[in-house]
Write a protein that holds these residues in place. Sequence first.
Motif, mmCIF file in Angstrom:
data_model
loop_
_atom_site.group_PDB
_atom_site.id
_atom_site.type_symbol
_atom_site.label_atom_id
_atom_site.label_comp_id
_atom_site.label_asym_id
_atom_site.label_seq_id
_atom_site.Cartn_x
_atom_site.Cartn_y
_atom_site.Cartn_z
ATOM 1 N N ASP A 73 -11.151 -15.063 10.918
ATOM 2 C CA ASP A 73 -12.224 -15.825 11.567
ATOM 3 C C ASP A 73 -13.623 -15.346 11.179
ATOM 4 O OD1 ASP A 73 -12.688 -18.069 13.128
ATOM 5 O OD2 ASP A 73 -13.051 -16.905 14.941
ATOM 6 N N GLY A 74 -13.754 -14.829 9.968
ATOM 7 C CA GLY A 74 -15.067 -14.449 9.465
ATOM 8 C C GLY A 74 -15.573 -13.099 9.909
ATOM 9 N N ASN A 75 -14.784 -12.369 10.671
ATOM 10 C CA ASN A 75 -15.224 -11.047 11.142
ATOM 11 C C ASN A 75 -15.257 -10.048 9.984
ATOM 12 O OD1 ASN A 75 -15.396 -11.815 13.906
ATOM 13 N ND2 ASN A 75 -13.165 -11.687 14.056
ATOM 14 N N LEU A 76 -16.365 -9.354 9.860
ATOM 15 C CA LEU A 76 -16.540 -8.391 8.777
ATOM 16 C C LEU A 76 -16.309 -6.977 9.291
ATOM 17 C CD1 LEU A 76 -19.763 -9.801 7.047
ATOM 18 C CD2 LEU A 76 -17.366 -10.208 6.418
ATOM 19 N N GLU B 22 -18.356 -13.143 -2.016
ATOM 20 C CA GLU B 22 -18.745 -13.971 -3.158
ATOM 21 C C GLU B 22 -18.782 -15.453 -2.763
ATOM 22 O OE1 GLU B 22 -17.341 -11.432 -6.942
ATOM 23 O OE2 GLU B 22 -15.678 -12.355 -5.839
ATOM 24 N N GLU B 23 -18.164 -16.332 -3.567
ATOM 25 C CA GLU B 23 -18.192 -17.760 -3.258
ATOM 26 C C GLU B 23 -16.860 -18.263 -2.697
ATOM 27 O OE1 GLU B 23 -19.725 -20.266 -6.322
ATOM 28 O OE2 GLU B 23 -21.529 -19.063 -6.626
ATOM 29 N N TRP B 24 -16.037 -17.335 -2.250
ATOM 30 C CA TRP B 24 -14.729 -17.751 -1.733
ATOM 31 C C TRP B 24 -14.891 -18.460 -0.387
ATOM 32 C CZ3 TRP B 24 -10.824 -18.028 -4.861
ATOM 33 C CH2 TRP B 24 -10.777 -17.178 -5.968
ATOM 34 N N ILE B 25 -14.306 -19.658 -0.307
ATOM 35 C CA ILE B 25 -14.375 -20.470 0.918
ATOM 36 C C ILE B 25 -13.061 -20.387 1.688
ATOM 37 C CG2 ILE B 25 -14.648 -22.814 1.825
ATOM 38 C CD1 ILE B 25 -16.478 -23.421 -0.546
ATOM 39 N N GLU C 109 -21.640 -28.559 -0.429
ATOM 40 C CA GLU C 109 -22.655 -29.492 0.044
ATOM 41 C C GLU C 109 -22.043 -30.564 0.949
ATOM 42 O OE1 GLU C 109 -23.910 -27.578 -3.724
ATOM 43 O OE2 GLU C 109 -22.109 -28.691 -3.092
ATOM 44 N N PHE C 110 -20.870 -31.052 0.582
ATOM 45 C CA PHE C 110 -20.218 -32.070 1.402
ATOM 46 C C PHE C 110 -19.741 -31.487 2.727
ATOM 47 C CE2 PHE C 110 -16.782 -34.688 2.965
ATOM 48 C CZ PHE C 110 -17.233 -35.986 2.740
ATOM 49 N N ILE C 111 -19.234 -30.254 2.672
ATOM 50 C CA ILE C 111 -18.741 -29.613 3.894
ATOM 51 C C ILE C 111 -19.851 -29.511 4.940
ATOM 52 C CG2 ILE C 111 -17.879 -27.431 4.853
ATOM 53 C CD1 ILE C 111 -16.322 -27.028 2.246
ATOM 54 N N LYS D 164 -19.794 -21.940 7.593
ATOM 55 C CA LYS D 164 -20.450 -20.675 7.281
ATOM 56 C C LYS D 164 -20.146 -20.255 5.846
ATOM 57 C CE LYS D 164 -20.600 -15.808 8.735
ATOM 58 N NZ LYS D 164 -20.033 -14.788 9.668
ATOM 59 N N SER D 165 -18.901 -20.405 5.429
ATOM 60 C CA SER D 165 -18.517 -20.051 4.067
ATOM 61 C C SER D 165 -19.192 -20.972 3.065
ATOM 62 C CB SER D 165 -16.986 -20.136 3.904
ATOM 63 O OG SER D 165 -16.340 -19.200 4.745
ATOM 64 N N ALA D 166 -19.264 -22.264 3.373
ATOM 65 C CA ALA D 166 -19.925 -23.217 2.477
ATOM 66 C C ALA D 166 -21.405 -22.879 2.325
ATOM 67 C CB ALA D 166 -19.746 -24.642 3.008
ATOM 68 N N LYS D 167 -22.041 -22.510 3.407
ATOM 69 C CA LYS D 167 -23.463 -22.157 3.386
ATOM 70 C C LYS D 167 -23.684 -20.917 2.516
ATOM 71 C CE LYS D 167 -27.385 -21.074 6.412
ATOM 72 N NZ LYS D 167 -27.815 -20.836 7.808
ATOM 73 N N ARG D 168 -22.777 -19.951 2.606
ATOM 74 C CA ARG D 168 -22.903 -18.735 1.794
ATOM 75 C C ARG D 168 -22.872 -19.088 0.303
ATOM 76 N NH1 ARG D 168 -18.264 -16.697 0.683
ATOM 77 N NH2 ARG D 168 -17.534 -16.831 2.844
ATOM 78 N N VAL D 169 -21.999 -20.028 -0.082
ATOM 79 C CA VAL D 169 -21.885 -20.424 -1.477
ATOM 80 C C VAL D 169 -23.200 -21.030 -1.969
ATOM 81 C CG1 VAL D 169 -20.708 -21.971 -3.091
ATOM 82 C CG2 VAL D 169 -19.400 -20.793 -1.315
#
Length: 358
Positions: free
Chosen positions: A264-267, A277-280, A317-319, A349-354
């Motif tokens: 769930d995105g917890n670091l 990186e760009e992993w979604i 961008e679509f996400i 959140k992952s899409a925004k990071r990319v």
Amino acid sequence: MLIQDFLCTVTLFKETVFIRNLFLWFLKEYDGYIVHLCLGGDDMNTLLAQEIHDKALACGYDSCGIVPLDALDFYKDRLTKRLEDVPESEDVYAHSKAFLTLKENYPWAQSIVVCTEYFGNYKFPVSLRKRYAKGLLLSLANIPDGVEAKRRRSFETWLHSKNIQCIGGETARPAGVVPLRPASVAAGLGIYRKNNFFYGPKGSNYELVAYLIDKSCEYIQHLEIPPCPDTCDLCQQGCKTKSLSAPFTMNPLTCVSFINTFGDGNLPEGVTEDMLEEWIIGCDNCQDSCPFNKNHDWSIGKDYPGLDELEPILQPEFILKASDEEIIEQMIPKFCFHLTNEQIPLLRKSAKRVIERK
């Protein structure tokens, strides 16, 4: 020659492939009563194992093996060592403890049928590479109504038609009935490599499927697959979060594939956003770094059903502009059980990071 004499002769030469295949034809022509008059239990089990194997391949599987439940006894030691090496991962592997009690949970089960299906035959778009794990988007679980998935289900139908009780059939679900990688290794279909993935003759691009069955039989493959070189640590070098800390050792909590799905995105401490990186969805770094996968060309192969239509809506961008309803209907079902409807904020959140990394 009498039927009984012919069958007894076949028993003496059951290791001959031609005779075995001829006898399988013979089984279709005469009822089981005559067969049991001439064959012992071991002979019948050998024939059943061969028949299951051949049917699996006819249903589109790349390979098939069958092992007794006892063949997974080594998994207890493997799981224990993993928890000793990375004790903080105990909650992640909680479901795996059920794999240690298969006999108690399924007292009727006697053997495990495990099959492999090679998804490296499909092309994978350039725009999705290094963003989506190939094994998740190319899973047949994402196209349950497709011809390929129906062919796979025909194997289950056949098992039932033979009065074989079975349970299983999951592929990439987080917690199935059978531990897929250990069962595949026990059946001789491949080996573990240092990145902990199952590798068959053509690399790690296999989907694994397994069933518990109520028949006692065995069909173990004997493949010559070279092990990892002692000095190779390319998979560890490719792991940006250092989840792979040593050969055959990993911390799932710091694995990028875990963080952007089940985690769930917890670091965890020591892991930063830029390491993702760009992993979604998922991560293939340790597999892509492996010399035994290195020469695979993902621009060549068959078209995975529906992937061309899916590609544009998986762009970051679509996400970000898509509604919750669009994501739930068009994307979540294609992530092979690795993202839930409640995790839409994580996906965005992952899409925004990319986009921010561009």
